[in-house]
Design a protein around this motif. Sequence first.
Motif, PDB file in Angstrom:
ATOM      1  N   ASN A  31       1.417  10.002 -10.632  1.00  0.00           N
ATOM      2  CA  ASN A  31       1.747   9.572  -9.258  1.00  0.00           C
ATOM      3  C   ASN A  31       1.874   8.062  -9.149  1.00  0.00           C
ATOM      4  N   SER A  33       3.495   4.769  -8.144  1.00  0.00           N
ATOM      5  CA  SER A  33       4.399   4.446  -7.030  1.00  0.00           C
ATOM      6  C   SER A  33       4.274   2.978  -6.667  1.00  0.00           C
ATOM      7  N   LEU A 112       8.551   3.789 -13.822  1.00  0.00           N
ATOM      8  CA  LEU A 112       8.795   3.652 -12.386  1.00  0.00           C
ATOM      9  C   LEU A 112       9.854   2.582 -12.183  1.00  0.00           C
TER      10      LEU A 112
END
Length: 221
Positions: A31, A33, A112
């Motif tokens: 996750n 971000s 990312l």
Amino acid sequence: MRRVFMPTPLLILSCFGASCVLADSLSAPVNVSIRDLKGSSAVVTWDIPDGEPVIGFAITQQKKDVRMLRFIQEVNTTTRSCALWDLEADTDYIVHVQSISISGPSPLSEPLHFKTPKEAETQASKSKDEVTMEEVGQNAQLRAGELIIIVVVLIMWAGVIALFCRQYDIIKDNEPNNNKDKAKNSSECSTPEHPSGGLLRSKFPKNNNNNRTPSANIIKV
């Protein structure tokens, strides 16, 4: 706690170096971000699988299509976020995150990709935020002024009502005294024939010029 920042050629760096040994039991962060994205800064966040013996993290930051990157490492911490600064506006970046344990680092997280906004967009966003805060301040001032006016009006009404009640009590207290004075004046003006008061009329009959009786004077010698 320690942070190290190193611009490093991508071809030379592999994990923490050519001799880096990955911890087999440590999972990569999930996750990953970006938040608080601005033209020159951003914040990376991630999650760690439950039960992982993590004591730190490492982040690699790279411009897209550029073979140089920045390396950020911190140990003796349980934080799950890291600030990125000195970024260039309107630029694409790639970020990887690794967890660090006593036995070594974890594999790299999924890459990312993010792009910093243009300076004009950043300035517009700041201006919008400033205008919004100014409007909020003005609304708060207006509401405060309205409340003050309402309080003043209520106080004035309360004063008027209190003054009316006071005058009413004074008038009510003076009524018995006025009745006593009236009774006293009435008793002073009354007579036996006129107990209700009035002028005392004479008992003597009025002289009537039309019915005069003759009188005679008698002289004894």
